[in-house]
Design an enzyme around this catalytic site. Structure first.
Site, PDB file in Angstrom:
ATOM      1  N   LYS A  18      14.807   3.588  -1.617  1.00  0.00           N
ATOM      2  CA  LYS A  18      13.378   3.899  -1.701  1.00  0.00           C
ATOM      3  C   LYS A  18      13.076   4.943  -0.621  1.00  0.00           C
ATOM      4  O   LYS A  18      13.669   4.897   0.475  1.00  0.00           O
ATOM      5  CB  LYS A  18      12.612   2.592  -1.439  1.00  0.00           C
ATOM      6  CG  LYS A  18      11.109   2.632  -1.614  1.00  0.00           C
ATOM      7  CD  LYS A  18      10.550   1.213  -1.405  1.00  0.00           C
ATOM      8  CE  LYS A  18       9.048   1.134  -1.495  1.00  0.00           C
ATOM      9  NZ  LYS A  18       8.531  -0.255  -1.340  1.00  0.00           N
ATOM     10  N   SER A  27       5.383  -1.655  -4.971  1.00  0.00           N
ATOM     11  CA  SER A  27       5.480  -0.250  -4.658  1.00  0.00           C
ATOM     12  C   SER A  27       6.878   0.340  -4.852  1.00  0.00           C
ATOM     13  O   SER A  27       7.021   1.558  -4.875  1.00  0.00           O
ATOM     14  CB  SER A  27       5.051  -0.041  -3.199  1.00  0.00           C
ATOM     15  OG  SER A  27       5.929  -0.710  -2.322  1.00  0.00           O
ATOM     16  N   SER A  47       6.479  -6.165  -3.387  1.00  0.00           N
ATOM     17  CA  SER A  47       6.852  -4.843  -3.899  1.00  0.00           C
ATOM     18  C   SER A  47       8.238  -4.693  -4.491  1.00  0.00           C
ATOM     19  O   SER A  47       8.537  -3.681  -5.104  1.00  0.00           O
ATOM     20  CB  SER A  47       6.713  -3.809  -2.791  1.00  0.00           C
ATOM     21  OG  SER A  47       5.409  -3.333  -2.785  1.00  0.00           O
TER      22      SER A  47
HETATM   23  N1  GLN Z   1       1.041  -5.077  -4.113  1.00  0.00           N
HETATM   24  C1  GLN Z   1       1.017  -5.225  -2.691  1.00  0.00           C
HETATM   25  C2  GLN Z   1       0.077  -4.197  -2.077  1.00  0.00           C
HETATM   26  O1  GLN Z   1      -0.659  -3.631  -2.787  1.00  0.00           O
HETATM   27  C3  GLN Z   1       2.404  -5.168  -2.203  1.00  0.00           C
HETATM   28  C4  GLN Z   1       2.851  -3.974  -1.497  1.00  0.00           C
HETATM   29  C5  GLN Z   1       4.220  -4.138  -0.898  1.00  0.00           C
HETATM   30  O2  GLN Z   1       4.837  -5.212  -0.976  1.00  0.00           O
HETATM   31  N2  GLN Z   1       4.698  -3.100  -0.222  1.00  0.00           N
HETATM   32  O3  GLN Z   1       0.033  -3.958  -0.918  1.00  0.00           O
END
Ligand code: GLN
Length: 489
Positions: free
Chosen positions: A73, A150, A174
């Site tokens: 990532k 993400s 994420s």
């Molecule tokens: N969906 C979560 C957010 O909006 C998770 C983000 C993550 O785990 N980096 O922050």
């Protein structure tokens, strides 16, 4: 069927038997990456990858990662390779050092073929907010569905058959939520189990290194390599590292599994309800003891608000260094404030700005007690409840998401219990720093849906063993777009 469609351990076997070579694999992975149109990549690393593959000598029989192509990532620092976290404010930023995770994989002679897209700075869950636009779900060739975020690009790469594993990060869900939408195993070990050195911080008390694989065994093999104390990360744990793949074929008999009914019941999709119920029956048939419990609805309804206040506060503070001077493009102005204002106005998307406003507001001295500290106290209550449950059972078992991958334009009602609870409960594992794994449960109208198991801190070995048992029940190991299966449930 190509060797690249197999799991890491199967590809390793093919490399050892010399049915393929690292050069062949890397070239095929790069060709697939170029042919893919899901918008999964920030950058492809062609020359370096082929050179590294060419330089490998004889296969290393005891090293499952020898010659295996993978992706990171784009919020992992890579020396000499542009790293933007899919944010315009970091365009052109070339790090001076490697993240520990990358250094460890390089040492094992795995081969990095690209850096993948994310929701900007890893904030968000849709895979639509990065500076390269929406990353699509490879399961839907019409490009109408999200792969989730993400870690969107990493999820897309593994499920589209480009690489057998991909690194991501998980602050709220994420990796584990996109894993559900993409038919993958998504694993987040305990907080501190894997060094975060070189992972761009979003909310460090919640941030975990996490990753996607095609089966549970690969998730265990990867932890063998990545786990351990790192002097570059003072929060990395001193707990001894185990051989995480040792108990994968252990029987489920006698294992205690808690199903949180007040999460499950918020899901309206009856097919998911049914498949989940069947999986519980199968677990019980294998001798597991299923205990139906209630977590407490008030606590569950508070997950999202607690998560947003804590994560946005930490993000505001950690990202204060993104001021347009230290990294990325320079936007001139007469004063430091003006330069920063210009850089942040142009450099951040709406979502980031909104989150920084929430974070700054929660941290203002007059608001700290009612927002930031209150959220922290509530986090403690939630973690106490989790630990109370995990003292009595081996793992918590719930559906990972309330639906298949949603359409890109969808209008879910954000104050419904289905959204607040079923769509956000995976953050429980981040509040407690607990190991948590998502794996495929079923296919609904040709799209995958996953389930999630969460265990006590540093009990990765036990959790992976349970997950492997569950994987035998679902029959959905190595489920990729190219390798569709029916499943057993
Ligand atoms: N969906 C979560 C957010 O909006 C998770 C983000 C993550 O785990 N980096 O922050």
């Amino acid at each position: 069927m190509s060797i690249l469609d197999l799991t890491i351990s199967e590809i390793h076997q093919a490399l050892v038997n010399k049915t393929t070579t690292p050069v062949e694999l890397v070239k095929e992975a790069l060709a697939r990456a170029k042919a893919n149109n899901d918008n999964a990549f920030e950058i492809l690393i062609e020359e370096q990858a082929i050179k590294e593959a060419e330089a490998l000598g004889e296969p290393e029989v005891d090293n499952p990662f020898w010659g295996i192509p993978f992706v990171l990532k784009d919020n992992f620092s890579t020396k000499g390779i542009e790293t933007t976290a899919s944010s315009n404010i970091l365009n052109g930023y070339i790090p001076l050092f490697d993240a520990t995770v990358y250094a460890k994989l390089k040492k094992k002679k795995a081969i990095l073929i690209g850096k993948t897209t994310l929701d900007e700075l890893a904030m968000g869950g849709t895979g639509t907010t990065g500076h390269k636009g929406t990353t699509f779900n490879p399961w839907d060739p019409k490009h109408e569905r999200l792969v989730g975020g993400s870690s969107c690009g990493s999820a897309a790469c593994v499920s589209a058959g480009i690489v057998p594993f991909a690194m991501g990060s998980d602050t709220g869900d994420s990796v584990r939520k996109p894993a559900s939408y993409a038919g993958l195993v998504g694993f987040k070990p305990s907080w501190g189990r894997i060094s975060r050195y070189g992972l761009f911080p979003f909310a460090p008390s919640l941030d975990h290194v996490a990753y996607f694989t095609r089966d549970v065994k690969d998730a265990a093999l990867l932890l063998d390599v990545l786990a351990g104390r790192d002097l570059h990360d003072a929060t990395s744990s001193l707990e001894p590292v185990e051989r995480y793949e040792e108990d994968l074929s252990a029987p489920l008999k006698g294992k205690k599994i808690a199903v949180i009914d007040d999460i499950v019941q918020t899901i309206s999709d009856q097919k998911i309800q049914l498949a989940f119920k069947r999986s519980c029956e199968e677990l019980a048939k294998q001798g597991a003891i299923i205990e139906h419990i209630r977590f407490g609805e008030d606590l569950l309804q508070s997950i999202y608000a607690t998560y947003i206040v804590i994560s946005c506060s930490e993000a505001t503070s950690n990202d204060a260094n993104l001021d347009g001077i230290k990294f990325g493009p320079f936007y001139p102005g007469k004063t430091y404030q003006e330069v920063m204002f210009n850089a942040r106005t142009k450099g951040f998307s709406e979502l980031i700005k909104r989150r920084f406003v929430i974070g700054s507001f929660s941290l203002m001295s007059e608001n700290q007690d009612i927002l930031f500290r209150r959220a922290q106290k509530n986090r403690r209550k939630i973690v106490n409840r989790l630990n109370e449950i995990l003292a009595k059972v081996d793992a918590i078992y719930v559906p990972a998401a309330p639906s298949v991958a949603p359409k890109i334009v969808s209008s879910s009602y954000k104050l419904s219990d289905e959204y607040l609870i079923a769509d956000n409960h995976l953050a429980l594992g981040n509040f407690g720093g607990l190991p948590s794994i998502t794996l495929p449960l079923m296919l609904e109208d040709g799209l995958p849906v996953g389930v999630n198991l969460t265990g006590a801190a540093f009990e990765e070995k036990k959790l992976l063993s349970l997950a492997a048992g569950l994987e035998r029940i679902t029959g959905l190991a190595n489920l990729s777009v190219l390798n569709k299966k029916e499943g057993n449930l």
